[in-house]
Design a protein around this motif. Structure first.
Motif, mmCIF file in Angstrom:
data_model
loop_
_atom_site.group_PDB
_atom_site.id
_atom_site.type_symbol
_atom_site.label_atom_id
_atom_site.label_comp_id
_atom_site.label_asym_id
_atom_site.label_seq_id
_atom_site.Cartn_x
_atom_site.Cartn_y
_atom_site.Cartn_z
ATOM 1 N N ARG A 1 8.903 4.748 -0.507
ATOM 2 C CA ARG A 1 9.360 5.922 -0.169
ATOM 3 C C ARG A 1 10.322 6.588 -1.016
ATOM 4 N N TRP A 2 10.825 5.756 -2.018
ATOM 5 C CA TRP A 2 11.467 6.410 -3.460
ATOM 6 C C TRP A 2 10.516 7.391 -4.042
ATOM 7 N N TYR A 3 9.161 6.612 -4.275
ATOM 8 C CA TYR A 3 8.228 7.587 -4.946
ATOM 9 C C TYR A 3 7.832 8.927 -4.210
ATOM 10 N N ILE A 4 7.680 8.582 -3.148
ATOM 11 C CA ILE A 4 7.071 9.762 -2.393
ATOM 12 C C ILE A 4 8.277 10.783 -2.145
ATOM 13 N N GLU A 5 9.747 10.533 -1.888
ATOM 14 C CA GLU A 5 10.642 11.670 -1.814
ATOM 15 C C GLU A 5 11.192 12.121 -3.147
ATOM 16 N N ASN A 6 11.139 11.117 -4.449
ATOM 17 C CA ASN A 6 11.695 11.580 -5.543
ATOM 18 C C ASN A 6 10.645 12.088 -6.605
ATOM 19 N N LEU A 7 9.118 11.778 -6.494
ATOM 20 C CA LEU A 7 8.445 12.091 -7.533
ATOM 21 C C LEU A 7 7.155 12.793 -6.907
ATOM 22 N N GLY A 8 7.136 12.988 -5.401
ATOM 23 C CA GLY A 8 6.053 13.982 -4.683
ATOM 24 C C GLY A 8 4.737 13.130 -4.541
ATOM 25 N N PHE A 9 4.816 11.818 -4.864
ATOM 26 C CA PHE A 9 3.478 11.076 -4.444
ATOM 27 C C PHE A 9 3.146 10.886 -2.875
ATOM 28 N N ARG A 10 1.905 10.929 -2.876
ATOM 29 C CA ARG A 10 1.263 11.082 -1.200
ATOM 30 C C ARG A 10 0.729 9.649 -1.051
ATOM 31 N N LEU A 11 1.251 9.186 0.128
ATOM 32 C CA LEU A 11 0.226 8.144 0.689
ATOM 33 C C LEU A 11 -1.012 8.140 1.045
ATOM 34 N N SER A 12 -2.030 7.496 0.429
ATOM 35 C CA SER A 12 -3.365 7.723 0.949
ATOM 36 C C SER A 12 -3.649 6.770 1.932
ATOM 37 N N ASP A 13 -3.447 5.151 1.665
ATOM 38 C CA ASP A 13 -3.770 4.306 2.547
ATOM 39 C C ASP A 13 -2.972 3.111 2.450
ATOM 40 N N THR A 14 -2.960 2.302 3.482
ATOM 41 C CA THR A 14 -2.126 0.945 3.474
ATOM 42 C C THR A 14 -3.018 -0.089 3.921
ATOM 43 N N MET A 15 -2.757 -1.253 3.157
ATOM 44 C CA MET A 15 -3.569 -2.488 3.686
ATOM 45 C C MET A 15 -2.553 -3.491 4.306
ATOM 46 N N ARG A 16 -2.914 -4.295 5.214
ATOM 47 C CA ARG A 16 -2.056 -4.977 5.994
ATOM 48 C C ARG A 16 -3.039 -6.417 6.143
ATOM 49 N N ILE A 17 -2.009 -7.518 6.610
ATOM 50 C CA ILE A 17 -2.573 -8.604 7.066
ATOM 51 C C ILE A 17 -1.996 -8.975 8.294
ATOM 52 N N GLY A 18 -2.834 -8.957 9.285
ATOM 53 C CA GLY A 18 -2.215 -8.980 10.848
ATOM 54 C C GLY A 18 -1.097 -7.572 10.947
ATOM 55 N N ASP A 19 0.113 -7.940 11.305
ATOM 56 C CA ASP A 19 1.051 -7.019 11.392
ATOM 57 C C ASP A 19 2.135 -6.842 10.175
ATOM 58 N N ARG A 20 1.618 -7.465 9.201
ATOM 59 C CA ARG A 20 2.546 -7.374 7.951
ATOM 60 C C ARG A 20 1.491 -6.579 6.904
ATOM 61 N N GLU A 21 2.501 -5.325 6.464
ATOM 62 C CA GLU A 21 1.862 -4.572 5.522
ATOM 63 C C GLU A 21 2.100 -5.067 3.979
ATOM 64 N N ILE A 22 1.096 -5.100 3.163
ATOM 65 C CA ILE A 22 1.056 -5.659 1.913
ATOM 66 C C ILE A 22 0.710 -4.753 0.787
#
Length: 312
Positions: free
Chosen positions: A158-179
């Protein structure tokens, strides 16, 4: 309000370590980078296909640490605008925007992120005469992306998105835990990202090869030379890029990759991929199985450089 569009691309990653001579030999003679400048205990290394004067900086130090991660901006005015926004949000600067004294010069600012990493954003840096990588030439074209370990990924992403303007492309998880979180600053699927880990540390740096044949030739060269291959060769789902991960002489993970996905900003929507489906980790099914012991090798040592500015 987010800092949208003020960062254009990844420039270089700067690391320090005690075994400088071994690292310099590895990146020049084995990994395939070109030394463009050096000083006592410092080496600046370029990728032959990239206009950046260097994509890796090695520095000799008693302690292993990440000195900084450097990104580009379109103009000095954008560097100033970003700096004003960072100051307004309470971000601690390492130094205000100024003329840089590193190879290529330019105009840049340095600051600490929320976990204490040093980040540089610069513009007007000189470029080098680069070249097209030839068929079957198994050396890096460019620095593709850098990922970092973090014990607080939700906050840090969230810090990098809000302060530096990065955009989230994709997320990986194992079961219900994002990693794992992949972040972009241009149309490459990711240039930066974070992995959930026990402490803040360097996770891996990835280097783009000319094509799949050159990627496989580079992978085979490292294997024949006896370097430990952590994982690969295979092809990820997120980013759709090939992968072969190795360890350098300091225990940092480095990757050969190719064909990283180019996305359409107007139509892209982030995915969440579950690694319990093995095809989400490796579409080809050719890589060795990823397990907790292999993953732990990329947790790396605790970064000793947090909230400490590098000496150069």
């Amino acid at each position: 309000m987010h800092a949208t569009g003020l960062i254009t691309h990844l420039r270089h990653v700067d690391i320090a370590m005690p075994n400088f001579a071994d690292q310099r030999t590895f990146y020049r003679e084995t990994w395939g980078l070109t030394e463009t400048a050096n000083d006592s205990g410092v080496s600046f290394l370029a990728a032959e296909g990239s206009p950046e004067l260097y994509v890796v900086r090695l520095r000799e130090d008693d302690q292993k640490r990440t000195d900084l991660i450097a990104f580009g901006s379109a103009s000095p005015a954008d560097v100033d605008t970003l700096t004003e926004q960072l100051i307004g949000r309470g971000v601690t600067l390492v130094h205000e925007p100024r003329v840089l004294d590193t190879p290529g010069g330019g105009y840049g600012v340095r600051f600490f992120d929320n976990e204490g990493r040093v980040v540089e954003v610069s513009a007007d840096v000189a470029v080098r005469a680069h070249r097209k990588i030839e068929e079957r030439e198994s050396i890096p074209v460019r620095l593709s992306h850098v990922l970092m370990n973090t014990p607080t990924p939700e906050v840090t992403v969230r810090w990098y998105i809000e302060n530096l303007g990065f955009r989230l492309s994709d997320t990986m998880r194992i079961g219900d835990r994002e990693i794992m979180w992949f972040l972009r600053c241009n149309t490459f699927h990711h240039s930066f990202g974070f992995v959930r880990g026990p402490h803040a540390a360097f996770h891996h740096a990835s280097f783009e090869m000319r094509g799949v044949d050159e990627f496989m030739r580079g992978t085979g060269r490292l294997h024949r030379l006896g370097f430990e291959r952590l994982w690969g060769p295979g092809r990820h789902r997120a980013g759709d890029n090939s992968f072969s991960y190795f360890l350098d002489h300091a225990g940092n993970t480095v990757e050969y990759t190719t064909e990283l996905e180019i996305i359409d900003e107007d139509t892209w929507h982030p995915h969440i991929y579950d690694l319990t489906d093995p095809a989400n980790a490796d579409q080809w099914g050719t890589a060795n199985e990823m397990d907790e012991f292999i993953a732990a090798r990329s947790h790396n040592d605790v970064d000793r450089g947090l909230f400490i500015a590098p000496p150069m």
